[in-house]
Design an enzyme around this catalytic site. Structure first.
Site, PDB file in Angstrom:
ATOM      1  N   CYS A   1      12.560  23.533  27.240  1.00 51.17           N
ATOM      2  CA  CYS A   1      11.627  25.027  26.281  1.00 51.17           C
ATOM      3  C   CYS A   1      12.889  25.224  24.984  1.00 51.17           C
ATOM      4  O   CYS A   1      13.778  24.158  24.362  1.00 51.17           O
ATOM      5  CB  CYS A   1      12.376  26.339  27.233  1.00 51.17           C
TER       6      CYS A   1
ATOM      7  N   ASP B   1      17.513  23.193 -17.008  1.00 52.89           N
ATOM      8  CA  ASP B   1      16.021  24.074 -17.174  1.00 52.89           C
ATOM      9  C   ASP B   1      16.037  26.241 -18.363  1.00 52.89           C
ATOM     10  O   ASP B   1      17.141  26.072 -17.802  1.00 52.89           O
ATOM     11  CB  ASP B   1      15.884  24.580 -15.949  1.00 52.89           C
TER      12      ASP B   1
END
Length: 493
Positions: A34, A440
């Site tokens: 499970c 950047d």
């Protein structure tokens, strides 16, 4: 990373959904495995074993729980974190490489012998490549059984099984049900309104999920004809291993709805895997937000936009070309250049799907004809052609199973590709979670607006405190750069 059995059992005892996908719980008294949050009665500690993968539990003789469906959970974020052999192999297996090329093809892509690869996977994950691929096939088959009207014979071969008998035996062993019973159960809960020939899937994620951020990122870069963002849905034409496809992705509460139109159903698993990576659905936002919120400068952004994701890629080669087009120009300019390539060189879809009419050009065509289409500096055009040629001939191979260090070295060795481009590719294509693009300009602008140092060296030093989630920190900085200018910003300018 080895499982801590006691910690795992505490997660199971508290039914903590945050651990779903990290491991599965196998109950020896029932023979069932499970997810940790399964609502069934909590088993006694002495009756359970824990496995890193469903394949390992299946190899040990356990079947999947029909109540919690442990294969229908977000994948482990560990496969994006790990750049080792096991992590890279898992990414390729999820993309269907074993079904297409076998274990020899998987080993060749990873640069190791079959024997060594099998030994490492068995040690690290509790199952070899064949068992891991079997679990992948079972999951793909379940999706087709429950979401299509295809005959089971066609599903068997579409999912990668060698025979119908192998398909039937695997479905019974993994799900303890026949294909007919699984389809009947799915039809009882099926929703109306699905178009013929379309597969509609629910892809889960771990909340919170800042879907608007992903859609905004993709919308700003969307190339007409290939992709579109409209009314909260991202649409995209896909070049998949066997045929072209189209996909429409709509984020919803607890899952994203994924509507696929496949040219070849054998591409189902690959298509789902690429959508999951594009939307970063396997991320662990609680771990990411918990660390980033500890920085006072980032805390307000984390509180305002919890669950930020790092958009991935559906095509590594395309992402490289588009990254090169974006070097030292605005996002809008890069999008215009990519649109020109698609309009002139893109392959038309045999069956257009609304706004989706073309595939992004393949690398051979770009290498031969990009100079006829692109405008601007000759040096940049030559770089695009050179990079496309390298990928077309295979001297540079861009896929999710690459080592980040090796791929970065290959890319930067090509004239015209710098560190920004190479690291951007690692972040988007490999899902590298710890990349901070300090050079950047938009990212540095966002840093300044959040009160952080915005020079390259200073930002790199501050970013050390955001490890191992610097890619996610960068998304917060990009988000800050895109916010409307306020009066406070004007006074500080």
């Amino acid at each position: 990373m080895p499982l801590d059995p006691e910690r795992a059992y505490r997660a199971v005892a508290s039914r903590d959904a945050r651990f779903d996908g990290h491991f599965v719980t196998a109950v020896r008294t029932t023979g069932i495995y499970c997810r940790p949050s399964c609502p069934a009665v909590t088993p006694k500690r002495g009756n359970v074993d824990f496995y890193v993968t469903a394949a390992a539990a299946q190899a040990a003789g356990f079947r999947a729980c029909r109540r919690c469906l442990p294969d229908a959970v977000p994948g482990s974020p560990e496969w994006n974190l790990r750049a080792d052999l096991a992590g890279r192999a898992m990414r390729l297996i999820a993309d269907g490489v074993v079904e297409r090329d076998g274990v020899p093809g998987l080993a060749q892509r990873l640069g190791y012998s079959e024997r060594h690869l099998t030994r490492v996977l068995a040690t690290e994950l509790g199952a070899g490549p064949l068992a891991l691929a079997r679990a992948h096939r079972a999951h793909s088959a379940r999706l087709l059984i429950e979401t299509s009207a295809m005959p089971f014979t066609e599903i068997a071969f579409a999912a990668g099984f060698a025979s119908v008998r192998q398909f039937n035996d695997t479905i019974r062993a993994v799900f303890a049900a026949t294909p007919s019973a699984m389809r009947a159960a799915a039809e009882r809960r099926q929703r109306p309104g699905v178009a013929p020939g379309t597969l509609t899937l629910r892809l889960p994620y771990r909340p919170p999920f800042h879907a608007d951020g992903v859609l905004a990122f993709l919308a700003a870069r969307a190339v007409p004809g290939v992709e579109q963002v409209a009314d909260g849905t991202y649409s995209r034409a896909l070049r998949l291993p066997h045929a072209a496809a189209t996909v429409h992705v709509t984020p919803q509460d607890g899952h994203v709805e994924c509507r696929l139109r496949l040219g070849d159903v054998r591409d189902l698993g690959s298509a789902v895997n690429r959508v999951r990576r594009l939307f970063d659905l396997d991320a662990d936002p609680c771990a990411v937000d918990g660390l980033l919120a500890s920085d006072p400068a980032l805390a307000p952004s984390v509180a305002a936009t919890p669950g930020v994701r790092v958009p991935g890629s559906v095509d590594g080669a395309e992402t490289v070309v588009r990254a090169v087009l974006g070097q030292q120009v605005s996002v809008a300019a890069a999008r215009t250049a990519a649109s020109a390539l698609v309009t002139a060189l893109g392959e038309p879809l045999c069956t257009p799907d609304g706004p989706l009419t073309r595939l992004f050009p393949n690398m051979e065509v770009i290498a031969e004809r990009a100079h006829e289409v692109l405008t601007g500096p000759r040096r940049r055009i030559d770089t695009v052609r050179r990079v496309a040629a390298a990928m077309a001939e295979g001297s540079v191979d861009v896929h999710v199973g690459r080592s980040p260090e090796e791929l970065e070295a290959e890319l930067t060795a090509l004239p015209g590709i710098g560190p920004w481009t190479a690291r951007y590719v690692l972040m988007r294509v490999l899902g590298a979670p710890d990349v901070l693009l300090t050079s950047d300009s938009a990212l540095r602008k966002g840093a300044g607006r959040l009160g952080l140092v915005s020079d390259v060296d200073g930002l790199a030093a501050r970013g050390g405190t955001w490890r191992p989630w610097r890619s996610y920190a960068g998304m917060h900085l990009w988000h800050a750069a895109a916010l409307p200018i306020t009066s406070t910003d004007r006074r500080s300018a």
